[in-house]
Design a protein around this motif. Structure first.
Motif, PDB file in Angstrom:
ATOM      1  N   ARG A 149      39.232  36.033  43.909  1.00 57.39           N
ATOM      2  CA  ARG A 149      38.562  34.928  45.357  1.00 57.39           C
ATOM      3  C   ARG A 149      37.149  35.940  45.645  1.00 57.39           C
ATOM      4  O   ARG A 149      36.722  35.825  46.203  1.00 57.39           O
ATOM      5  N   ASP A 150      37.234  37.264  44.651  1.00 62.22           N
ATOM      6  CA  ASP A 150      35.611  37.747  44.928  1.00 62.22           C
ATOM      7  C   ASP A 150      34.441  37.359  44.091  1.00 62.22           C
ATOM      8  O   ASP A 150      33.598  37.564  43.262  1.00 62.22           O
ATOM      9  N   GLY A 151      34.552  35.830  43.510  1.00 62.63           N
ATOM     10  CA  GLY A 151      33.677  35.530  42.477  1.00 62.63           C
ATOM     11  C   GLY A 151      34.099  35.814  40.767  1.00 62.63           C
ATOM     12  O   GLY A 151      33.271  35.233  39.942  1.00 62.63           O
ATOM     13  N   GLY A 152      35.194  36.683  40.673  1.00 64.65           N
ATOM     14  CA  GLY A 152      34.661  37.198  39.341  1.00 64.65           C
ATOM     15  C   GLY A 152      36.247  36.352  38.161  1.00 64.65           C
ATOM     16  O   GLY A 152      36.429  35.463  39.204  1.00 64.65           O
ATOM     17  N   TYR A 153      37.049  36.513  38.064  1.00 69.77           N
ATOM     18  CA  TYR A 153      38.399  35.848  37.178  1.00 69.77           C
ATOM     19  C   TYR A 153      39.414  37.336  36.775  1.00 69.77           C
ATOM     20  O   TYR A 153      39.047  38.531  35.670  1.00 69.77           O
ATOM     21  N   TYR A 154      40.780  37.410  36.498  1.00 71.22           N
ATOM     22  CA  TYR A 154      41.665  38.496  36.536  1.00 71.22           C
ATOM     23  C   TYR A 154      42.148  38.715  35.385  1.00 71.22           C
ATOM     24  O   TYR A 154      42.873  39.105  34.439  1.00 71.22           O
ATOM     25  N   LEU A 155      42.021  37.632  34.350  1.00 71.20           N
ATOM     26  CA  LEU A 155      42.365  36.518  33.259  1.00 71.20           C
ATOM     27  C   LEU A 155      41.817  35.882  32.553  1.00 71.20           C
ATOM     28  O   LEU A 155      41.142  34.764  33.510  1.00 71.20           O
ATOM     29  N   LEU A 156      41.155  35.789  31.501  1.00 70.84           N
ATOM     30  CA  LEU A 156      40.576  35.061  30.180  1.00 70.84           C
ATOM     31  C   LEU A 156      41.370  35.053  28.764  1.00 70.84           C
ATOM     32  O   LEU A 156      42.531  35.676  28.163  1.00 70.84           O
TER      33      LEU A 156
END
Length: 202
Positions: free
Chosen positions: A132-139
């Motif tokens: 939600r902060d504009g990053g990612y939690y998984l790739l």
């Protein structure tokens, strides 16, 4: 064979959850991070994938990861992008076909979402879980694409959108996972008593 990469830090006061510590102090911030580490181990343990923990600061002699047989290494590289690229590169050198990387900051991540990521890599070139902060939690990816790890302003709200542009530039097919929240600031756990939050993660 599938591989799960987990980026962590050894929980030392003043070195983890520093933005959260501004509001709750370093001692409590370490407790939050330790709870997140335990939670991350719990949701990752059921996966059939090989699991490797990469530490950003130091690899302790023993900790919660060493007791359950996770491989443990020190991250290599001057910045986050280089460190993730090195970890993926190592994984592909070990002949893994599907590689997923996560951090240890997401209390909404589940075993089911992790498994879904690996399942989608059987059909797509890449998979990503937006935060939600504009990053990612998984790739997740099936081949090393160095451009995905460069040219980013890490820890900003542009990382996710910039990564999608990289996928499209490289003509990669990709799949999106549910949008989740990381735990970085007091706002991320606002409306919840801290002790109740920690209890949820135990």
């Amino acid at each position: 064979m599938s591989l799960l990469l987990i980026f962590v830090k050894h929980p030392v006061p003043g070195k983890v959850k520093t933005r959260l510590a501004v509001d709750i102090g370093h001692a409590q911030a370490v407790k939050v991070y330790q709870a997140l580490l335990r939670y991350t181990r719990r949701i990752s343990a059921p996966l059939s994938a090989e699991k490797v923990v990469f530490y950003g600061n130091e690899v302790p002699e023993t900790d919660l990861w060493s007791k359950v047989g996770y491989l443990r290494f020190l991250q290599q590289g001057p910045g986050l992008g280089e460190r993730m690229e090195q970890a993926f590169s190592w994984g592909f050198q070990q002949e893994h076909k599907h590689i997923v990387i996560i951090g240890s900051d997401c209390a909404q991540l589940t075993t089911e979402i992790l498994q879904e990521a690996f399942d989608r890599l059987k059909e797509q070139d890449a998979v990503i879980g937006p935060a939600r902060d504009g990053g990612y939690y998984l790739l997740g990816m099936n081949a090393l694409v160095p451009g995905v790890f460069s040219g980013k302003e890490w820890s900003t709200d542009t990382v996710f959108s910039a990564t999608l542009r990289d996928f499209e530039h490289e003509n990669l097919t990709y799949s999106l996972l549910p949008t989740l929240s990381d735990v970085d600031t007091i706002e991320d756990i606002s409306g919840t008593f801290l002790e109740a939050f920690l209890e949820k993660l135990r």
